[in-house]
Design an enzyme around this catalytic site. Structure first.
Site, PDB file in Angstrom:
ATOM      1  N   ARG A 179       0.855  -1.204   0.000  1.00 15.05           N
ATOM      2  CA  ARG A 179       0.000   0.000   0.000  1.00 15.05           C
ATOM      3  C   ARG A 179       0.884   1.243   0.000  1.00 15.05           C
ATOM      4  O   ARG A 179       0.572   2.240  -0.641  1.00 15.05           O
ATOM      5  CB  ARG A 179      -0.922  -0.013   1.211  1.00 15.05           C
ATOM      6  CG  ARG A 179      -2.223  -0.767   1.008  1.00 15.05           C
ATOM      7  CD  ARG A 179      -2.060  -2.181   0.465  1.00 15.05           C
ATOM      8  NE  ARG A 179      -3.323  -2.860   0.320  1.00 15.05           N
ATOM      9  CZ  ARG A 179      -3.916  -3.564   1.283  1.00 15.05           C
ATOM     10  NH1 ARG A 179      -3.309  -3.740   2.454  1.00 15.05           N
ATOM     11  NH2 ARG A 179      -5.088  -4.146   1.078  1.00 15.05           N
ATOM     12  N   ASP A 208       0.028  -6.784  -3.192  1.00 13.77           N
ATOM     13  CA  ASP A 208      -1.383  -6.421  -2.961  1.00 13.77           C
ATOM     14  C   ASP A 208      -1.860  -5.634  -4.171  1.00 13.77           C
ATOM     15  O   ASP A 208      -1.129  -5.490  -5.163  1.00 13.77           O
ATOM     16  CB  ASP A 208      -1.546  -5.632  -1.653  1.00 13.77           C
ATOM     17  CG  ASP A 208      -2.853  -5.986  -0.950  1.00 13.77           C
ATOM     18  OD1 ASP A 208      -3.915  -5.770  -1.560  1.00 13.77           O
ATOM     19  OD2 ASP A 208      -2.820  -6.494   0.179  1.00 13.77           O
ATOM     20  N   HIS A 282      -6.773  -9.595  -3.817  1.00 11.31           N
ATOM     21  CA  HIS A 282      -5.718  -8.580  -3.583  1.00 11.31           C
ATOM     22  C   HIS A 282      -4.666  -8.560  -4.697  1.00 11.31           C
ATOM     23  O   HIS A 282      -3.489  -8.371  -4.419  1.00 11.31           O
ATOM     24  CB  HIS A 282      -5.039  -8.829  -2.229  1.00 11.31           C
ATOM     25  CG  HIS A 282      -5.912  -8.485  -1.062  1.00 11.31           C
ATOM     26  ND1 HIS A 282      -5.970  -7.223  -0.515  1.00 11.31           N
ATOM     27  CD2 HIS A 282      -6.792  -9.241  -0.354  1.00 11.31           C
ATOM     28  CE1 HIS A 282      -6.835  -7.214   0.493  1.00 11.31           C
ATOM     29  NE2 HIS A 282      -7.359  -8.428   0.611  1.00 11.31           N
ATOM     30  N   ASP A 348      -7.180 -14.001   1.824  1.00 13.41           N
ATOM     31  CA  ASP A 348      -8.211 -13.198   2.497  1.00 13.41           C
ATOM     32  C   ASP A 348      -9.030 -12.383   1.499  1.00 13.41           C
ATOM     33  O   ASP A 348      -8.568 -12.053   0.412  1.00 13.41           O
ATOM     34  CB  ASP A 348      -7.553 -12.240   3.501  1.00 13.41           C
ATOM     35  CG  ASP A 348      -6.532 -11.319   2.837  1.00 13.41           C
ATOM     36  OD1 ASP A 348      -5.806 -11.799   1.947  1.00 13.41           O
ATOM     37  OD2 ASP A 348      -6.470 -10.131   3.193  1.00 13.41           O
ATOM     38  N   GLU A 349     -10.229 -12.059   1.919  1.00  9.64           N
ATOM     39  CA  GLU A 349     -11.099 -11.067   1.269  1.00  9.64           C
ATOM     40  C   GLU A 349     -11.164 -11.228  -0.251  1.00  9.64           C
ATOM     41  O   GLU A 349     -11.156 -10.245  -0.982  1.00  9.64           O
ATOM     42  CB  GLU A 349     -10.599  -9.652   1.585  1.00  9.64           C
ATOM     43  CG  GLU A 349     -10.624  -9.320   3.053  1.00  9.64           C
ATOM     44  CD  GLU A 349     -10.104  -7.914   3.360  1.00  9.64           C
ATOM     45  OE1 GLU A 349     -10.787  -7.217   4.110  1.00  9.64           O
ATOM     46  OE2 GLU A 349      -9.025  -7.548   2.873  1.00  9.64           O
ATOM     47  N   TRP A 415      -7.524 -13.451  11.755  1.00  4.97           N
ATOM     48  CA  TRP A 415      -7.591 -11.976  11.842  1.00  4.97           C
ATOM     49  C   TRP A 415      -9.005 -11.464  12.059  1.00  4.97           C
ATOM     50  O   TRP A 415      -9.198 -10.419  12.646  1.00  4.97           O
ATOM     51  CB  TRP A 415      -6.987 -11.339  10.586  1.00  4.97           C
ATOM     52  CG  TRP A 415      -7.799 -11.484   9.323  1.00  4.97           C
ATOM     53  CD1 TRP A 415      -7.852 -12.562   8.504  1.00  4.97           C
ATOM     54  CD2 TRP A 415      -8.661 -10.507   8.732  1.00  4.97           C
ATOM     55  NE1 TRP A 415      -8.682 -12.331   7.440  1.00  4.97           N
ATOM     56  CE2 TRP A 415      -9.189 -11.058   7.553  1.00  4.97           C
ATOM     57  CE3 TRP A 415      -9.033  -9.200   9.087  1.00  4.97           C
ATOM     58  CZ2 TRP A 415     -10.091 -10.368   6.735  1.00  4.97           C
ATOM     59  CZ3 TRP A 415      -9.915  -8.514   8.260  1.00  4.97           C
ATOM     60  CH2 TRP A 415     -10.427  -9.096   7.098  1.00  4.97           C
ATOM     61  N   TYR A 440      -4.270  -5.128  15.232  1.00  5.15           N
ATOM     62  CA  TYR A 440      -4.150  -4.353  13.997  1.00  5.15           C
ATOM     63  C   TYR A 440      -3.565  -2.977  14.303  1.00  5.15           C
ATOM     64  O   TYR A 440      -4.218  -2.111  14.894  1.00  5.15           O
ATOM     65  CB  TYR A 440      -5.504  -4.280  13.275  1.00  5.15           C
ATOM     66  CG  TYR A 440      -5.648  -5.408  12.265  1.00  5.15           C
ATOM     67  CD1 TYR A 440      -5.086  -6.656  12.532  1.00  5.15           C
ATOM     68  CD2 TYR A 440      -6.297  -5.232  11.049  1.00  5.15           C
ATOM     69  CE1 TYR A 440      -5.180  -7.690  11.615  1.00  5.15           C
ATOM     70  CE2 TYR A 440      -6.398  -6.269  10.125  1.00  5.15           C
ATOM     71  CZ  TYR A 440      -5.831  -7.496  10.419  1.00  5.15           C
ATOM     72  OH  TYR A 440      -5.906  -8.514   9.514  1.00  5.15           O
ATOM     73  N   ASP A 442      -2.822  -0.703  12.313  1.00  7.20           N
ATOM     74  CA  ASP A 442      -3.257   0.390  11.436  1.00  7.20           C
ATOM     75  C   ASP A 442      -4.466   1.129  12.008  1.00  7.20           C
ATOM     76  O   ASP A 442      -4.886   2.132  11.449  1.00  7.20           O
ATOM     77  CB  ASP A 442      -3.592  -0.125  10.023  1.00  7.20           C
ATOM     78  CG  ASP A 442      -4.640  -1.238  10.021  1.00  7.20           C
ATOM     79  OD1 ASP A 442      -4.667  -2.042  10.976  1.00  7.20           O
ATOM     80  OD2 ASP A 442      -5.425  -1.305   9.053  1.00  7.20           O
ATOM     81  N   THR A 487      -0.755  -0.593   5.576  1.00  9.51           N
ATOM     82  CA  THR A 487      -0.218   0.762   5.410  1.00  9.51           C
ATOM     83  C   THR A 487      -1.013   1.642   4.446  1.00  9.51           C
ATOM     84  O   THR A 487      -0.458   2.564   3.866  1.00  9.51           O
ATOM     85  CB  THR A 487       1.260   0.688   4.965  1.00  9.51           C
ATOM     86  OG1 THR A 487       1.329  -0.042   3.720  1.00  9.51           O
ATOM     87  CG2 THR A 487       2.120   0.031   6.000  1.00  9.51           C
ATOM     88  N   GLU A 488      -2.305   1.379   4.298  1.00 12.04           N
ATOM     89  CA  GLU A 488      -3.120   2.273   3.465  1.00 12.04           C
ATOM     90  C   GLU A 488      -2.929   3.732   3.893  1.00 12.04           C
ATOM     91  O   GLU A 488      -2.799   4.621   3.049  1.00 12.04           O
ATOM     92  CB  GLU A 488      -4.607   1.917   3.574  1.00 12.04           C
ATOM     93  CG  GLU A 488      -5.014   0.644   2.864  1.00 12.04           C
ATOM     94  CD  GLU A 488      -4.970  -0.574   3.752  1.00 12.04           C
ATOM     95  OE1 GLU A 488      -4.219  -0.575   4.762  1.00 12.04           O
ATOM     96  OE2 GLU A 488      -5.687  -1.549   3.457  1.00 12.04           O
TER      97      GLU A 488
HETATM   98  C1  ACM Z   1      -6.761  -8.815   6.271  1.00 10.44           C
HETATM   99  O1  ACM Z   1      -6.785  -7.883   7.110  1.00 10.44           O
HETATM  100  N1  ACM Z   1      -7.430  -8.700   5.151  1.00 10.44           N
HETATM  101  C2  ACM Z   1      -6.013 -10.024   6.510  1.00 10.44           C
END
Ligand code: ACM
Ligand code: ZN
Length: 641
Positions: A179, A208, A282, A348-349, A415, A440, A442, A487-488
């Site tokens: 990011r 990512d 991602h 993920d996601e 997570w 987390y 962030d 790190t967005e």
């Molecule tokens: C995640 O926070 N998508 C692993």
């Protein structure tokens, strides 16, 4: 004095000045109380101290390369501040001794400081390294100074007896370098910082949607195209997308040589490096570099932090043969470079909507008898397990990979809370717990209006009260835990430090000293001592624990009530409703507040005694009302008019 100086010749006054400055530089510095993070399992402060001077020396037993490296590390750390390095000698009084004491395990150590010397013993070199880290924390903060040479004649180390070993084998920090881009020097600095707190895993999130950061020689477009994006600042997800013809000047990647350098640096600090290649979701950067990886239409650029989810493809097409060839090539180079037994493949996601519309994905599903796209993801993860097994590696993935079943030696990183980890542990998988609520890095660490923009909240106290082992889960299935820095909203390394410390110290303590030993009140003074050490080393950190916590809520009749509190004990809170700056001469908070008629703003600040310690927080009554909407309470206790 002034007169005297005028009467004496210039050269003599210069000499006098020099002598005066030397004597002040030679003052003795000694720590009042050892403030070690993570807290040792056993520590007894005894009488006296050992004085480290330029005549001190190190003794190694045996004088192997490993031990010589550790002695070199100790010298590297002390030399800038002390102005000297310690030779290795047979009669050295700073002893590093390997002695087959198996009760200390792989990483435990003993540290004994007396007037006569310092002795560190361990069963393995890693233990000696951790003993040295504790020793360094016993020295005054000036030892951490990175640039100025401070010549203090006597460096006193308080006498202690320590016996110490970690509770968990996996004590990690993750840095997302996609990011935002972090140079190899910054990555090394991060590794050095985590090793200081006896963390032993660096999870390197290398790919990512916003950048592919690892050179893959057999797939050169990944970094020629995928490592670069249009430069942008500003709020993540609100940014203007890349414009046709615009230069993609922001980014970077690590060559194989860079990675080897980082790996060697980490190995010297007993830190394992776990690479993450985040697939099948991602993956915008990869799809942009190799459009053949897309189901229907590859993205037109690497994402700059604009909205895209469900609209632009960011998942690898599972149905195309090229995708498995691609992954084979990537994982071949990853496995060859990284020595650790684990490779993290993300998982993920993953947005699966395009798989539903893709003829190739649909064909594969029919052929393999997969009833839905969730089974398609699971099929892909199994192929990754096969590929990694062929290459002698084990797979780790985020907890989504558990959906659909796994091979037994797969490890799950939980997570989305602890539940995914609990299920995986019950099914016989090793688990690393990293629930967002505690781990987390962030997330906001205090009142959002005075923090850099991000989302959700994980305070220092949340990290400190993290327990990686849930009730009824066999402890041996939980390898440990990890802090994750996405790190967005972290554009610089200095801000990466701000987000990591002191929450990373809290996680280090939970994972080394064990959650059952936690002592929040005792932790705070140690954190404050480490703030001083960080100042000396020019390491950034957050002082958010000093800021007031503002909790507005509504009574049944919609009246707004404001509760103020602090995260750490011993602070006073002062406030105003009259649009003046609060200080210790304004109202002292004692009980929940009613808002004064026609007030527009609430302003709040914290003090410790006579010293302001928190930031001034200014919130409009409208904002407080908005925040209160989700919290309605009956009337209890006293309310201040
Ligand atoms: C995640 O926070 N998508 C692993
Ligand atoms: Zn497809």
């Amino acid at each position: 004095m002034q007169k005297l100086m005028l009467q004496i010749p210039g050269w003599l006054s210069l000499l006098l000045l020099l002598l005066a400055s030397c004597s002040s530089r030679e003052e003795e510095i000694v720590l009042p109380e050892p403030a070690i993070i993570p807290l040792p399992v056993y520590m007894e402060v005894t009488n006296g101290s050992y004085t480290l001077t330029r005549h001190s020396a190190i003794r190694l037993q045996p004088a192997t390369d490993d031990l010589l490296h550790i002695a070199g590390f100790l010298n590297e750390k002390i030399s800038t501040a002390t102005g000297f390095t310690l030779p290795v000698k047979k009669d050295g009084k700073i002893e590093l001794i390997l002695n087959e004491n198996e009760t200390l395990g792989e990483e435990g150590y003993t540290l004994s400081v007396t007037r006569l010397g310092v002795q560190i013993t361990a069963n393995q070199p890693a233990g000696l390294f951790y003993g040295v880290q504790s020793l360094l924390q016993l020295l005054p903060p000036e030892i951490k100074s990175t640039e100025k040479q401070i010549t203090i004649k006597d460096w006193k180390i308080p006498a202690v007896e320590i016996i110490d070993k970690p509770q968990f084998a996996w004590r990690g920090l993750m840095l997302d370098v996609s990011r935002h881009w972090f140079t190899k020097e910054e990555v090394k600095r991060y590794i050095d910082q985590l090793a200081e707190y006896k963390m032993n895993v660096f999870h390197w999130h290398l790919t990512d949607d916003q950048g592919w950061r690892m050179e893959i020689k057999s797939l050169p477009e990944l970094t020629a195209k995928g490592a670069w994006r249009a430069p942008r600042v500003g709020q993540w997800w609100q940014r203007e997308p890349w414009q046709p013809g615009e230069a993609t000047t922001y980014g970077g990647y690590y060559t194989h040589e860079d990675i080897k350098e980082v790996l060697a640096y980490a190995a010297e600090r007993y830190v394992r490096v776990i690479p993450e290649i985040d697939v099948p979701g991602h993956s915008i950067a990869a799809l942009f570099a190799y459009p053949q990886l897309a189901c229907l239409k590859a993205p037109a650029s690497v994402n700059v932090g604009e909205k895209f989810y469900t609209e632009v493809e960011n998942s690898l097409c599972i149905g195309k043969a090229f995708t498995l060839e691609f992954m084979d090539k990537v994982l071949t180079e990853v496995a060859a470079l990284f020595p650790d037994e684990y490779v993290h493949i993300g998982g993920d996601e993953c947005y699966k909507g395009f798989w539903q519309k893709c003829p190739d994905c649909q064909r594969l599903m029919k052929k393999e008898g997969l009833k839905d796209v969730d089974e398609l993801q699971s099929w892909f993860i199994h192929r990754m397990e096969d590929l990694l097994k062929e290459k002698g590696k084990k797979l780790i993935g985020w907890d989504e990979i558990h959906e659909g079943g796994l091979f037994p030696d797969v490890t799950v990183m939980s997570w989305r809370g602890m539940e995914g980890g609990i299920k995986a542990a019950e099914a016989g998988h090793h688990v690393i717990m990293t629930p967002a609520s505690h781990c987390y890095l962030d997330l906001y660490q205090g009142e959002p209006s005075v923090e850099p923009d991000t989302y959700s909240m994980a305070r220092l106290t949340d990290s400190y009260h993290f327990n990686p082992v849930p009730e009824d889960v066999p402890e041996e299935m939980i390898l440990g835990g990890q802090g994750n820095l996405w790190t967005e909203s972290v554009p610089t390394f200095r801000h990466a430090e701000y987000m990591t410390w002191p929450r990373g110290w809290a996680l280090a303590e939970v994972l080394w000293s064990g959650p059952v030993r936690n002592d929040w009140k005792g932790f705070i003074p140690r954190v404050e001592h480490h703030f001083e050490r960080a100042d000396q080393a020019q390491v950034n950190y957050a002082r958010s624990m000093y800021n007031a916590i503002i909790t507005p809520y509504l009574l049944p009749d919609d009246e707004l009530i404001i509760e103020l509190s602090t995260e750490i004990p011993g602070l006073d809170i002062y406030y105003t409703f009259d649009n003046t700056d609060p200080d210790r001469y304004t109202s002292l908070y004692r009980e929940p507040l009613r808002v004064l008629k026609n007030a527009t703003w609430l302003r709040v600040v914290t003090y410790r005694g006579e010293e302001p310690v928190g930031k001034v927080i200014t919130l409009t009554i409208g904002e407080l009302e908005k925040r209160a909407q989700s919290d309605r309470r009956p009337v209890i206790g006293n309310l201040t008019w």
